[in-house]
Design an enzyme around this catalytic site. Structure first.
Site, PDB file in Angstrom:
ATOM      1  N   ASN A  13       0.882  -1.166   0.000  1.00 17.26           N
ATOM      2  CA  ASN A  13       0.000   0.000   0.000  1.00 17.26           C
ATOM      3  C   ASN A  13       0.921   1.218   0.000  1.00 17.26           C
ATOM      4  O   ASN A  13       1.502   1.553   1.024  1.00 17.26           O
ATOM      5  CB  ASN A  13      -0.897  -0.008   1.247  1.00 17.26           C
ATOM      6  N   LYS A  15       0.267   4.295  -0.333  1.00 13.42           N
ATOM      7  CA  LYS A  15      -0.320   5.523   0.228  1.00 13.42           C
ATOM      8  C   LYS A  15      -0.056   6.699  -0.715  1.00 13.42           C
ATOM      9  O   LYS A  15      -0.059   6.503  -1.924  1.00 13.42           O
ATOM     10  CB  LYS A  15       0.226   5.783   1.636  1.00 13.42           C
ATOM     11  N   HIS A 100      -9.335   1.495   4.540  1.00 13.25           N
ATOM     12  CA  HIS A 100      -8.063   1.618   5.270  1.00 13.25           C
ATOM     13  C   HIS A 100      -8.275   2.554   6.466  1.00 13.25           C
ATOM     14  O   HIS A 100      -9.046   3.508   6.391  1.00 13.25           O
ATOM     15  CB  HIS A 100      -6.981   2.158   4.340  1.00 13.25           C
ATOM     16  N   GLU A 102      -6.602   4.886   7.588  1.00 16.81           N
ATOM     17  CA  GLU A 102      -6.351   6.308   7.314  1.00 16.81           C
ATOM     18  C   GLU A 102      -7.564   6.953   6.646  1.00 16.81           C
ATOM     19  O   GLU A 102      -7.845   8.135   6.856  1.00 16.81           O
ATOM     20  CB  GLU A 102      -5.083   6.459   6.450  1.00 16.81           C
ATOM     21  N   GLU A 172      -5.732  -4.982  10.333  1.00 18.51           N
ATOM     22  CA  GLU A 172      -4.733  -3.948  10.569  1.00 18.51           C
ATOM     23  C   GLU A 172      -5.038  -3.210  11.874  1.00 18.51           C
ATOM     24  O   GLU A 172      -5.834  -2.244  11.873  1.00 18.51           O
ATOM     25  CB  GLU A 172      -4.728  -2.940   9.419  1.00 18.51           C
ATOM     26  N   GLY A 178       2.042   2.258  10.605  1.00 16.32           N
ATOM     27  CA  GLY A 178       2.987   3.361  10.437  1.00 16.32           C
ATOM     28  C   GLY A 178       3.626   3.812  11.740  1.00 16.32           C
ATOM     29  O   GLY A 178       4.229   4.872  11.802  1.00 16.32           O
ATOM     30  N   SER A 218       3.044  -2.223  10.298  1.00 12.07           N
ATOM     31  CA  SER A 218       4.495  -2.252  10.512  1.00 12.07           C
ATOM     32  C   SER A 218       5.103  -3.624  10.247  1.00 12.07           C
ATOM     33  O   SER A 218       6.077  -4.017  10.900  1.00 12.07           O
ATOM     34  CB  SER A 218       4.847  -1.754  11.922  1.00 12.07           C
TER      35      SER A 218
HETATM   36  C1  PEP Z   1      -0.787   0.071   5.729  1.00  9.07           C
HETATM   37  O1  PEP Z   1      -0.683   1.160   5.195  1.00  9.07           O
HETATM   38  O2  PEP Z   1      -1.758  -0.652   5.474  1.00  9.07           O
HETATM   39  C2  PEP Z   1       0.248  -0.349   6.679  1.00  9.07           C
HETATM   40  C3  PEP Z   1       0.125  -1.500   7.263  1.00  9.07           C
HETATM   41  O3  PEP Z   1       1.282   0.542   6.865  1.00  9.07           O
HETATM   42  P1  PEP Z   1       2.675   0.207   7.613  1.00  9.07           P
HETATM   43  O4  PEP Z   1       3.153  -1.116   7.075  1.00  9.07           O
HETATM   44  O5  PEP Z   1       3.579   1.336   7.242  1.00  9.07           O
HETATM   45  O6  PEP Z   1       2.387   0.131   9.069  1.00  9.07           O
END
Ligand code: PEP
Length: 258
Positions: A13, A15, A100, A102, A172, A178, A218
């Site tokens: 992803n 972003k 997501h 975000e 998630e 992040g 992460s």
């Molecule tokens: C994501 O954007 O879905 C995500 C898991 O980000 P990160 O791996 O940076 O935590």
């Protein structure tokens, strides 16, 4: 059915990152590294709308599939700034991230709009990657399962079993996205197993067993092997680490190992 008969999926992803030349460069670097995953692990890059055409051209003939990061639920009309599922399909997009955290946190996404987007994506022939996850405060209040069950039930409301099998669920935990804080492999497995049991209640065991459930939050080159070895973790949704070809490939290779 067991883990080995489910489709393992590693999806990046990106972003709001990468211009078109940068996107092409990253995909050109990723392609040869992950070529050996063909037929074993589905490798996807979910990229900003502006990069979709570049990404589709850059990955043509390879085993890297392209996804979008959002889709609107209406077919067309007065929705300034939005992109429809038909527009994505016409470009050659196969997957789309929906809900997501975000988008839920910053753009007012709700379970109702996640459900509408998921149904619109499926109707157009896109495969949705539906994101669910609890806030840190919800975990601390010991209501993770309630939160996840509610999201799964609402996000997949009125989605048939056949369509649910085309849908990927990404667990998630919001506190892990992040932040550099990863759920432990046991925490990830516990919630992914709970998601599968919720899917079995909504549909049936066979449907639940067929659905790919990813962990995201992460995940990186160091922690991926332990997470991906878990029975109910069928893949990963990767943010930061998907922007580095070598790190992303390490995660793909861990999924190839199972
Ligand atoms: C994501 O954007 O879905 C995500 C898991 O980000 P990160 O791996 O940076 O935590």
């Amino acid at each position: 059915m067991n883990k080995s008969s489910r489709k393992a999926i590693i999806a990046g992803n990106w972003k709001m990152n990468k211009t078109r030349p940068e996107a092409k460069e990253l995909l050109e670097a990723i392609k040869p590294l992950v070529a050996n995953a063909d037929g074993k692990v589905e490798v996807i890059a979910c990229v900003p709308f502006t990069n979709l055409e570049t990404a589709i051209n850059a990955t043509a003939g390879s085993n890297v599939k392209i996804g979008a990061e959002n889709v609107h639920f209406e077919k067309s009309g007065a929705f300034t700034g939005e992109i429809s599922a038909d527009m994505l399909v016409e470009l050659g997009v196969e997957y789309v991230v929906i809900g997501h955290s975000e988008r839920r946190q910053y753009f007012g996404e709700t379970d109702e709009t996640v459900n509408k987007r998921t149904k619109a994506a499926l109707a157009a022939g896109l495969k949705p990657i539906v994101c669910v996850g609890e806030l840190l405060w919800e975990r601390e209040c010991n209501i993770t399962e309630e939160v996840i069950a509610r999201q799964i039930k609402l996000d997949l409301f009125d989605v048939s079993a056949a369509d649910a099998k085309k849908t990927v669920i990404a667990y998630e935990p919001v506190w892990a996205i992040g932040t550099g804080k990863t759920a432990t492999a046991d925490q990830a497995e516990e919630v992914c197993a709970f998601i599968r049991s919720t899917l079995a209640k909504i549909y049936d065991n066979a449907t639940a067993e067929a659905i790919t459930i990813q962990y995201g939050g992460s995940m990186n080159a160091k922690n991926c092997a332990e997470l991906l070895a878990k029975t109910n973790v069928d893949g990963g949704l990767i943010g930061g680490a998907s922007l580095k070809a070598a790190d992303f490939n390490t995660i793909v290779q861990a999924a190839v190992q199972g």
